[in-house]
Design an enzyme around this catalytic site. Sequence first.
Site, PDB file in Angstrom:
ATOM      1  N   GLN A 133       0.785  -1.286  -0.145  1.00 18.20           N
ATOM      2  CA  GLN A 133      -0.002  -0.189   0.212  1.00 18.20           C
ATOM      3  C   GLN A 133       0.787   1.133   0.005  1.00 18.20           C
ATOM      4  OE1 GLN A 133      -3.801  -0.565   2.593  1.00 18.20           O
ATOM      5  NE2 GLN A 133      -2.184  -1.788   3.574  1.00 18.20           N
ATOM      6  N   ASP A 136       6.527   4.489  -1.749  1.00 16.03           N
ATOM      7  CA  ASP A 136       7.789   4.655  -1.637  1.00 16.03           C
ATOM      8  C   ASP A 136       8.913   4.007  -2.327  1.00 16.03           C
ATOM      9  OD1 ASP A 136       8.037   2.263  -0.230  1.00 16.03           O
ATOM     10  OD2 ASP A 136       7.515   3.407   1.614  1.00 16.03           O
ATOM     11  N   HIS A 151      -1.269   1.606  -4.763  1.00 18.03           N
ATOM     12  CA  HIS A 151      -1.754   2.919  -4.939  1.00 18.03           C
ATOM     13  C   HIS A 151      -0.547   3.791  -5.440  1.00 18.03           C
ATOM     14  CE1 HIS A 151      -3.480   2.000  -0.693  1.00 18.03           C
ATOM     15  NE2 HIS A 151      -4.347   1.655  -1.753  1.00 18.03           N
ATOM     16  N   GLY A 249       2.685  -4.782   8.700  1.00 18.18           N
ATOM     17  CA  GLY A 249       2.678  -3.199   8.901  1.00 18.18           C
ATOM     18  C   GLY A 249       1.425  -2.645   8.366  1.00 18.18           C
ATOM     19  N   SER A 250       0.001  -3.112   8.347  1.00 17.33           N
ATOM     20  CA  SER A 250      -0.940  -2.276   8.013  1.00 17.33           C
ATOM     21  C   SER A 250      -2.161  -2.250   8.835  1.00 17.33           C
ATOM     22  CB  SER A 250      -1.573  -2.939   6.693  1.00 17.33           C
ATOM     23  OG  SER A 250      -2.709  -2.199   6.286  1.00 17.33           O
ATOM     24  N   SER A 251      -2.738  -1.467   9.376  1.00 17.29           N
ATOM     25  CA  SER A 251      -4.123  -1.559  10.263  1.00 17.29           C
ATOM     26  C   SER A 251      -5.189  -1.693   9.217  1.00 17.29           C
ATOM     27  CB  SER A 251      -4.148  -0.010  10.679  1.00 17.29           C
ATOM     28  OG  SER A 251      -4.544   0.886   9.791  1.00 17.29           O
ATOM     29  N   ASN A 275       1.477  -6.707  12.805  1.00 12.47           N
ATOM     30  CA  ASN A 275       1.460  -5.219  13.134  1.00 12.47           C
ATOM     31  C   ASN A 275       1.505  -4.719  14.560  1.00 12.47           C
ATOM     32  OD1 ASN A 275       0.656  -2.657  11.667  1.00 12.47           O
ATOM     33  ND2 ASN A 275      -1.062  -2.853  13.067  1.00 12.47           N
ATOM     34  N   GLY A 277      -0.525  -2.995  17.148  1.00 16.88           N
ATOM     35  CA  GLY A 277      -1.675  -2.523  17.305  1.00 16.88           C
ATOM     36  C   GLY A 277      -2.894  -2.922  16.595  1.00 16.88           C
TER      37      GLY A 277
END
Length: 304
Positions: A133, A136, A151, A249-251, A275, A277
């Site tokens: 997502q 970079d 994206h 690494g994605s919510s 991840n 959280g």
Amino acid sequence: MIAGSSLANNATRGGTGPEIGPPDAPALLCHSPEEAAGHLIGFIRRNPRLFILTGAGMSTDSGIPDYRDGEGAWKRKQPVQHQEFMESQGIRQRYWGRSLIGWPTIRNAEPNPAHFYVAEMEARSHAGYVVTQNVDRLHQRAGSPGAVDLHGRADQVVCMACGLRSSRDDVHDRCHRLNPDFTVFTARAAPDGDADLDVDFSSFQVADCASCGGILKPDVVFFGDNVPKPRVTAAFQALDASDGLLVIGSSLMVYSGYRFCRRAHEQGKPIATLNLGRTRADGIVDLKLNARISETLKATLADL
């Protein structure tokens, strides 16, 4: 990603889509990377050919800020909407003005160990397809040339009138030359190449397309815009051919990422998340690892 930009879901990145999973979904709280790695190793061995989806948490160790906190809530004001960018000269001035400070944070970022560990998983045939997502390009620089930029990519700019693509650095340099007074400002970098700069942008001169004079926009999917359908279709086909889904690494609060979890769940494919959280998929995952990414992947690959 850049000043005020954002990544969309299949309708709008900020759209509702399916409901978020229950906040009390069971989580596997791992107190060490080794503990988390033990669970992840078992998941990989049971599902040897994975579809990997990565998010902003992959790049925070590279110095690129993320959007959300551990509960999945926004850390700052939401980025600009696609339609606002296209319709408002003032929004574009603010966007490109702030990106004079924010873009170098992405341009100068280097892949961190997590990117190299994902590339190693591909090389060892544990991952058949990697979708990110992020915009970079750090996965590609770390040795995953086939990683799909869901994206788009922030290092390119596209003319919304004639379609001409150009280097982001070239446009960045043009903006610098057009606005020498803005080079004196400093601010804290924000996600997507944005910066926390609050000044009067009304005098900022926006660089237009050198070919036709059209509106220039980073070649990324903003909130309110659509991820190109062929890109989504190819990713779905790869997911269908995979043994399981690993989210790193994605919510997953953005539907454009969450939809892969929904599809895997509908197909009965196992899902794991790594991840720090809460994630939107907590209610449907088979394995939730609340642990640091790089250290967990390092320990996983050491014993896999």
